[in-house]
Scaffold this active site. Sequence first.
Site: not given
Ligand code: HPA
Length: 275
Positions: A35, A66, A88, A90-91, A118, A213-214, A237, A249
């Site tokens: 991302s 993406h 991912h 989760y998709e 990310a 998450m990846s 973040n 997101h």
């Molecule tokens: N958690 C999980 N996945 C992420 C985060 C997060 O804080 N930031 C960007 N992808």
Amino acid sequence: MKNTQEIKETALAAADIIRERAPGFTATKAIVLGSGLGPLVEALRDAVAISYSDLPGFPRPSVEGHAGTLHLGTLGGQAVFMMQGRSHYYESGRPDGMKTALLALRELGVKTLFLTNAAGSLLEETGPGELILIKDHINYSGLNPLIGESGSERFIDMTTAYDETIRSGLKRSAFELDIPLTEGVYMWFSGPSFETPAEINMARVLGADAVGMSTVPEVIYGRFLGMKIAGVSIVTNYAAGMNDEPLSHEQTMDNADRAAQNFQRILIQYLESLS
Ligand code: HPA
């Protein structure tokens, strides 16, 4: 989950299409763009772009930010493949979404995989816009893309999954450019919901420096294919509960820019140092 034979045949078909579209192109390195890292493709020279929709078995990304394009070209003097867009867990609810693409790249000669993502940072001193070089991971999801493989090859050693020589090279390039590059442990959560503050407290106790998450399934499958792996997180973040910022997101994408530009500079410097 597709069976191993189907994945192999599909990967070979995808590799043939790539060869047809870019006759004579060879590269031993591939970069998967997470991302916010999509703009890196603009730095590619002599680029050829192939939509994933033309490549059997390649992912069909559903996440904003993406794309779904394979780029071939030269970066820092080195021929590279760039995957703009990944699948991912989760998709689809499946951890094997990148297998065919990675197998196709291996068939085309890729030996080194640079994975980017990310992530949320658990490190006070490494905030949004900074980078974390992944030195190890925790597969907290418990999922594994090798489930369903047979034979003893599936029992892969993960002790040195993140190649030490490449890590040293990336750290040296970052140092030369005066860009901070902290090393850390990445913990894979399935998503798509962000973590709770309690989960982040747990992650910290377990030794995580970043959460995302990846990446982890690609590291595992890449190692299975005998590839050397490097992983870099762009911090978008602070992890949940570390400050009052709501997680979304959109915010993730907004903070990606500076880190993405710095990652690009480090990667180009590193690739140039190899020639
Ligand atoms: N958690 C999980 N996945 C992420 C985060 C997060 O804080 N930031 C960007 N992808």
